[in-house]
Design a protein around this motif. Structure first.
Motif, PDB file in Angstrom:
ATOM      1  N   GLY A   3       0.792  -1.227   0.000  1.00 12.38           N
ATOM      2  CA  GLY A   3       0.000   0.000   0.000  1.00 12.38           C
ATOM      3  C   GLY A   3       0.820   1.272   0.000  1.00 12.38           C
ATOM      4  O   GLY A   3       0.595   2.168  -0.819  1.00 12.38           O
ATOM      5  N   LEU A   4       1.785   1.385   0.905  1.00 11.38           N
ATOM      6  CA  LEU A   4       2.568   2.615   0.958  1.00 11.38           C
ATOM      7  C   LEU A   4       3.523   2.735  -0.222  1.00 11.38           C
ATOM      8  O   LEU A   4       3.830   3.853  -0.652  1.00 11.38           O
ATOM      9  N   ALA A   5       3.971   1.619  -0.775  1.00 12.12           N
ATOM     10  CA  ALA A   5       4.788   1.685  -1.996  1.00 12.12           C
ATOM     11  C   ALA A   5       3.938   2.234  -3.140  1.00 12.12           C
ATOM     12  O   ALA A   5       4.418   3.035  -3.961  1.00 12.12           O
ATOM     13  N   LEU A   6       2.682   1.846  -3.190  1.00 10.25           N
ATOM     14  CA  LEU A   6       1.760   2.357  -4.202  1.00 10.25           C
ATOM     15  C   LEU A   6       1.500   3.849  -3.988  1.00 10.25           C
ATOM     16  O   LEU A   6       1.524   4.638  -4.940  1.00 10.25           O
ATOM     17  N   VAL A   7       1.269   4.251  -2.740  1.00  9.21           N
ATOM     18  CA  VAL A   7       1.085   5.673  -2.421  1.00  9.21           C
ATOM     19  C   VAL A   7       2.327   6.463  -2.845  1.00  9.21           C
ATOM     20  O   VAL A   7       2.220   7.529  -3.457  1.00  9.21           O
ATOM     21  N   ASP A   8       3.495   5.931  -2.537  1.00  3.13           N
ATOM     22  CA  ASP A   8       4.747   6.595  -2.901  1.00  3.13           C
ATOM     23  C   ASP A   8       4.846   6.786  -4.418  1.00  3.13           C
ATOM     24  O   ASP A   8       5.202   7.859  -4.906  1.00  3.13           O
ATOM     25  N   ALA A   9       4.501   5.757  -5.165  1.00  6.28           N
ATOM     26  CA  ALA A   9       4.578   5.832  -6.630  1.00  6.28           C
ATOM     27  C   ALA A   9       3.558   6.817  -7.199  1.00  6.28           C
ATOM     28  O   ALA A   9       3.877   7.603  -8.097  1.00  6.28           O
ATOM     29  N   LEU A  10       2.338   6.808  -6.680  1.00  4.25           N
ATOM     30  CA  LEU A  10       1.280   7.665  -7.212  1.00  4.25           C
ATOM     31  C   LEU A  10       1.460   9.139  -6.852  1.00  4.25           C
ATOM     32  O   LEU A  10       0.920  10.007  -7.527  1.00  4.25           O
ATOM     33  N   THR A  11       2.215   9.399  -5.785  1.00  4.08           N
ATOM     34  CA  THR A  11       2.415  10.786  -5.348  1.00  4.08           C
ATOM     35  C   THR A  11       3.815  11.317  -5.665  1.00  4.08           C
ATOM     36  O   THR A  11       4.140  12.439  -5.299  1.00  4.08           O
ATOM     37  N   GLY A  12       4.619  10.517  -6.322  1.00  2.00           N
ATOM     38  CA  GLY A  12       5.992  10.947  -6.594  1.00  2.00           C
ATOM     39  C   GLY A  12       6.787  11.158  -5.320  1.00  2.00           C
ATOM     40  O   GLY A  12       7.640  12.041  -5.248  1.00  2.00           O
ATOM     41  N   GLY A  13       6.490  10.363  -4.297  1.00  2.00           N
ATOM     42  CA  GLY A  13       7.206  10.462  -3.024  1.00  2.00           C
ATOM     43  C   GLY A  13       6.700  11.565  -2.112  1.00  2.00           C
ATOM     44  O   GLY A  13       7.296  11.821  -1.064  1.00  2.00           O
ATOM     45  N   GLN A  14       5.610  12.200  -2.470  1.00  2.00           N
ATOM     46  CA  GLN A  14       5.074  13.306  -1.669  1.00  2.00           C
ATOM     47  C   GLN A  14       4.046  12.792  -0.664  1.00  2.00           C
ATOM     48  O   GLN A  14       2.843  12.943  -0.854  1.00  2.00           O
ATOM     49  N   TRP A  15       4.538  12.160   0.371  1.00  2.00           N
ATOM     50  CA  TRP A  15       3.689  11.672   1.444  1.00  2.00           C
ATOM     51  C   TRP A  15       4.530  11.582   2.702  1.00  2.00           C
ATOM     52  O   TRP A  15       5.756  11.632   2.649  1.00  2.00           O
ATOM     53  N   GLY A  16       3.869  11.488   3.835  1.00  2.00           N
ATOM     54  CA  GLY A  16       4.606  11.376   5.080  1.00  2.00           C
ATOM     55  C   GLY A  16       3.673  11.216   6.264  1.00  2.00           C
ATOM     56  O   GLY A  16       2.458  11.086   6.117  1.00  2.00           O
ATOM     57  N   VAL A  17       4.280  11.250   7.437  1.00  2.00           N
ATOM     58  CA  VAL A  17       3.550  11.115   8.692  1.00  2.00           C
ATOM     59  C   VAL A  17       3.908  12.318   9.551  1.00  2.00           C
ATOM     60  O   VAL A  17       5.073  12.666   9.675  1.00  2.00           O
TER      61      VAL A  17
END
Length: 149
Positions: free
Chosen positions: A111-125
């Motif tokens: 899931g988070l690898a998919l989020v990372d790919a779809l957002t170009g690494g623009q995610w975090g906590v």
């Protein structure tokens, strides 16, 4: 008394939409539908496919892994950005999600690898007021964003 020209009030969609959800599998679908509706209202329907997957993954993680403290709700916040949307999922668990590499035979863990790919690494906590955390991600039309963390 002189009457001026009548004015028409235009209802513009709010730049931020927030909602709380029960910690239930049904909340994943409902959050996805709310986001799709909001993206359409903001004139960003092209982001719907990627953004719906991102919110689905983040809400699913909160439902499945943020089990404590018991009884707390999950919150979502969708913020309109120039050419994009910031998606936040709030939960009361202090446990932070970690991106990992799932083996080929594992059903879960991507899931988070998919989020990372779809957002170009623009995610975090991030931390939040009160207990728990905020997991955020930015989906942008051009793959870039001026989002704040």
């Amino acid at each position: 008394m002189t009457m001026g020209t009548p004015t028409t009030q235009v209802d513009e969609p709010s730049a931020i939409v927030q909602k709380t959800w029960p910690r239930s599998v049904r909340s994943v679908t409902r959050a996805r539908h709310l986001l799709a509706h909001q993206l359409d209202a903001w004139g960003l329907p092209r982001l719907a496919d990627a953004a719906e997957v991102v919110v689905s993954e983040l809400v699913t993680n909160a439902v499945n892994h943020a089990r404590s403290p018991r009884g707390h709700l999950i919150g979502t916040s969708f913020e309109r950005l120039d050419g994009g949307v910031r998606i936040e999922v709030h939960d009361a668990s202090e446990r932070k999600p970690e991106r990992r590499k799932a083996s080929e035979d594992e059903e879960y863990g991507r899931g988070l690898a998919l989020v990372d790919a779809l957002t170009g690494g623009q995610w975090g906590v991030s931390v939040r007021e009160g207990p728990g955390k905020v997991v955020w991600a930015v989906c942008a039309e051009d793959g870039e964003s001026g989002a704040h963390q």
